[in-house]
Design an enzyme around this catalytic site. Structure first.
Site, PDB file in Angstrom:
ATOM      1  N   ARG A   1      -9.400  -6.891  20.419  1.00  0.00           N
ATOM      2  CA  ARG A   1      -9.065  -7.235  21.804  1.00  0.00           C
ATOM      3  C   ARG A   1      -8.966  -5.953  22.617  1.00  0.00           C
ATOM      4  NH1 ARG A   1      -3.871  -5.079  21.479  1.00  0.00           N
ATOM      5  NH2 ARG A   1      -2.954  -5.402  19.435  1.00  0.00           N
TER       6      ARG A   1
ATOM      7  N   GLU B   1       0.837  -1.195   0.000  1.00  0.00           N
ATOM      8  CA  GLU B   1       0.000   0.000   0.000  1.00  0.00           C
ATOM      9  C   GLU B   1       0.868   1.240   0.000  1.00  0.00           C
ATOM     10  OE1 GLU B   1      -2.587  -0.413   3.445  1.00  0.00           O
ATOM     11  OE2 GLU B   1      -1.086   0.437   4.767  1.00  0.00           O
TER      12      GLU B   1
HETATM   13  P1  ADP Z   1       0.887  -4.104  13.079  1.00  0.00           P
HETATM   14  O1  ADP Z   1      -0.427  -4.838  12.967  1.00  0.00           O
HETATM   15  O2  ADP Z   1       2.060  -4.946  12.744  1.00  0.00           O
HETATM   16  O3  ADP Z   1       1.027  -3.335  14.357  1.00  0.00           O
HETATM   17  P2  ADP Z   1      -0.130  -1.823  11.615  1.00  0.00           P
HETATM   18  O4  ADP Z   1      -0.737  -2.038  10.292  1.00  0.00           O
HETATM   19  O5  ADP Z   1      -1.040  -1.620  12.787  1.00  0.00           O
HETATM   20  O6  ADP Z   1       0.875  -3.022  11.900  1.00  0.00           O
HETATM   21  O7  ADP Z   1       0.894  -0.609  11.539  1.00  0.00           O
HETATM   22  C1  ADP Z   1       1.693  -0.270  12.641  1.00  0.00           C
HETATM   23  C2  ADP Z   1       2.414   1.050  12.369  1.00  0.00           C
HETATM   24  O8  ADP Z   1       3.165   0.945  11.139  1.00  0.00           O
HETATM   25  C3  ADP Z   1       1.531   2.256  12.173  1.00  0.00           C
HETATM   26  O9  ADP Z   1       1.146   2.842  13.386  1.00  0.00           O
HETATM   27  C4  ADP Z   1       2.451   3.149  11.337  1.00  0.00           C
HETATM   28  O10 ADP Z   1       3.426   3.749  12.145  1.00  0.00           O
HETATM   29  C5  ADP Z   1       3.157   2.168  10.432  1.00  0.00           C
HETATM   30  N1  ADP Z   1       2.456   2.005   9.135  1.00  0.00           N
HETATM   31  C6  ADP Z   1       1.689   0.969   8.744  1.00  0.00           C
HETATM   32  N2  ADP Z   1       1.202   1.159   7.489  1.00  0.00           N
HETATM   33  C7  ADP Z   1       1.684   2.347   7.062  1.00  0.00           C
HETATM   34  C8  ADP Z   1       1.544   3.128   5.848  1.00  0.00           C
HETATM   35  N3  ADP Z   1       0.825   2.700   4.826  1.00  0.00           N
HETATM   36  N4  ADP Z   1       2.191   4.323   5.801  1.00  0.00           N
HETATM   37  C9  ADP Z   1       2.910   4.764   6.840  1.00  0.00           C
HETATM   38  N5  ADP Z   1       3.089   4.093   7.984  1.00  0.00           N
HETATM   39  C10 ADP Z   1       2.482   2.898   8.116  1.00  0.00           C
END
Ligand code: ADP
Length: 492
Positions: free
Chosen positions: A293, A202
């Site tokens: 959760r 993405e």
């Molecule tokens: P996880 O489930 O591994 O914690 P997340 O999808 O919740 O992963 O993303 C965790 C962090 O990664 C976000 O808070 C952000 O800092 C970074 N992140 C994830 N996707 C993006 C993106 N498309 N652009 C910028 N930062 C991202």
């Protein structure tokens, strides 16, 4: 209302105690499970009953479904609370608990399963009209296709594991030349960490904010939100400081994001407590994922809404309806959480498990400390390095910052390196005070420099403290430490 007679808490540390506290207030008996290194841990002492679950490695203990189900049966527990981490988002576990005739305190296994796939949940939310970031439709099928999508949306892009969590398996790609390697690397990590090599692409936002909404839903179709949290200050994509509400939130943005959060929950048939996570940049927000959760940072939402989220989880799981409507929930004041981890902020946040030789936790107005440690406790190397969650509430954001600074002054943890000095630095950082945070906050050049300076000052203070303690001058050491802070403050 007791909701249940007896609840098994399939977790350890502060979150096991947090859940047991709610149970104790309600008169519900609690059952703890413990691994070999946790034999004398606080959560074991806190519970009414405790059962050995297995050896130290999580696979043998806190992830050991067979044994946990056996303990549920043996103890006569009517419900299982999974806490966070370990089995909390494991659909198979939730299903097996229900099949045993025991209540799983969380959403249905089907919802967990759907939300466990970032690809599937993203698609479902896109279909429901919730904004998502552009990227591959589904998983990456070939490098060529990925390269085409990446060209279309424009670099930088991020490669993420569909089954991912904890920031694991993410790769940021700045140029087409790095793409293939990043995809292969992510797939490999995803396979070994989650047993599923599916990755997707993405658009990568360079300096977004992480903003999330707490939701609560019962089985009668009532889905409410408990407002927003800002969780942008992270290390390795994992949160370090959270606050509620988000400091840049406007009424209009809140209304839109809250409506999206409720749509996300309703689309997935959500029941119980959950969190809808968004990224925010330049006035736009995008659904990232839903955590099915209780979150680590639920505490600050409790502080600003006055609602005990764990009690609501128990009530909803027992078939009660939510006792309030959306209009009844309002924000009072501001709350901040600092995660105090046993790790070295000056050395790439390397974990520093070991024995806590001095421990004094702060108190006073507006302060809440959720922890599973005590003086003399040895933090095992096997589990995550969080020592405690230090939360501060104030009538205004500034008051919560001032209280947090004061609580950090009071907090004494010796024997292991902790993130306390870093939190001290963050709480005094001008950009933080202005509310100017984003997910790369800790990597910013000018911030890194001031943080480095404060950290070194803090290290010196800790050494002075340690020397005084060694000489048995405990009170002198504490007042000396507070004085160092007061002088520092006068200076600047
Ligand atoms: P996880 O489930 O591994 O914690 P997340 O999808 O919740 O992963 O993303 C965790 C962090 O990664 C976000 O808070 C952000 O800092 C970074 N992140 C994830 N996707 C993006 C993106 N498309 N652009 C910028 N930062 C991202």
């Amino acid at each position: 209302m007791r909701y249940f007679e007896k609840v098994l808490v399939a977790n350890r540390g502060e979150i096991a105690i947090r859940v047991m506290r709610a149970c104790r207030e309600l008169g519900i008996e609690t059952v703890a499970v413990y691994s070999t290194p946790d034999k004398n841990a606080l959560h074991v002492k806190y519970a009414d009953e405790a059962f050995f679950v297995g050896e130290a490695p999580p696979q043998k203990s806190y992830l050991n479904m067979d044994r946990i189900l056996e303990i549920a049966e043996m103890s006569g527990a009517e419900a299982v609370h999974p806490g966070y981490g370990f089995l909390a988002e494991n659909a198979t576990f939730a299903k097996r608990v229900e099949e045993e005739g025991v209540t799983f305190i969380g959403p249905s296994w089907k919802t967990i399963h759907m939300m466990g796939s970032k690809i599937e949940s993203k698609q479902a939310m896109k279909d429901a009209g919730v904004p998502v970031l552009p990227g591959t439709e589904g998983g990456v099928r070939s490098i060529d296709e990925a390269a085409r999508v990446a060209d279309e949306i424009g670099y930088p892009i991020i490669v993420k594991a569909s089954a991912g969590g904890g920031g694991i398996g993410m790769h940021i790609v700045n140029t087409p030349a790095e793409l293939e390697e990043a995809i292969k690397g992510s797939m490999k990590i995803a396979e070994s960490a989650f047993g599923d090599p599916t990755v997707f692409i993405e658009k990568y936002l360079v300096k977004p904010r992480h903003i999330e909404f707490q939701v609560l839903a019962d089985r009668y179709g009532n889905t409410l939100h408990l407002y927003d949290r800002e969780c942008s200050i992270q290390r390795r994509h994992q949160k370090l400081v959270e606050e509620a509400p988000c400091p840049i939130m406007t009424d209009e943005l809140r209304e839109q994001m809250a409506a999206s959060a409720v749509t996300v929950a309703e689309t997935s048939g959500y029941q119980n407590a959950g969190t809808v996570e968004f990224l925010y940049a330049d006035g736009n927000y995008y659904f990232m994922e839903m955590n099915t959760r209780l979150q680590v940072e639920h505490t600050i939402t409790e502080m600003i809404t006055g609602i005990d989220i764990v009690k609501q989880q128990l009530a909803v799981a027992a078939g009660q309806d939510l006792p309030f409507d959306q209009e009844d929930i309002s924000i009072r004041g501001h709350a901040i959480e600092c995660r105090i981890n046993a790790e070295d902020p000056l050395n790439n946040f390397q974990a520093d498990p070991g024995k806590i030789i001095r421990y004094r936790s702060p108190g006073g107005p507006g302060i809440r400390v959720d922890s599973g440690v005590h003086m003399g406790y040895t933090i095992p190397p096997t589990y995550d390095s969080m020592v405690s969650k230090l939360c501060a509430w104030g009538q205004t954001r500034m008051e919560s910052i001032e209280r947090m600074r004061r609580a950090i002054y009071e907090y004494v943890i010796m024997g292991v390196k902790t993130t306390l000095p870093l939190h001290h630095a963050i709480m005094h950082n001008r950009e933080f005070v202005r509310g100017n945070t984003h997910t790369h906050f800790l990597q910013e050049e000018h911030i890194a420099q001031t943080l480095g300076r404060s950290l070194r000052e803090e290290e010196a203070r800790m050494q002075t403290l340690a020397a005084s303690f060694r000489q048995g001058k405990e009170m002198a050491a504490i007042s000396a430490a507070v004085n160092v802070y007061i002088n520092q403050r006068r200076r600047g």
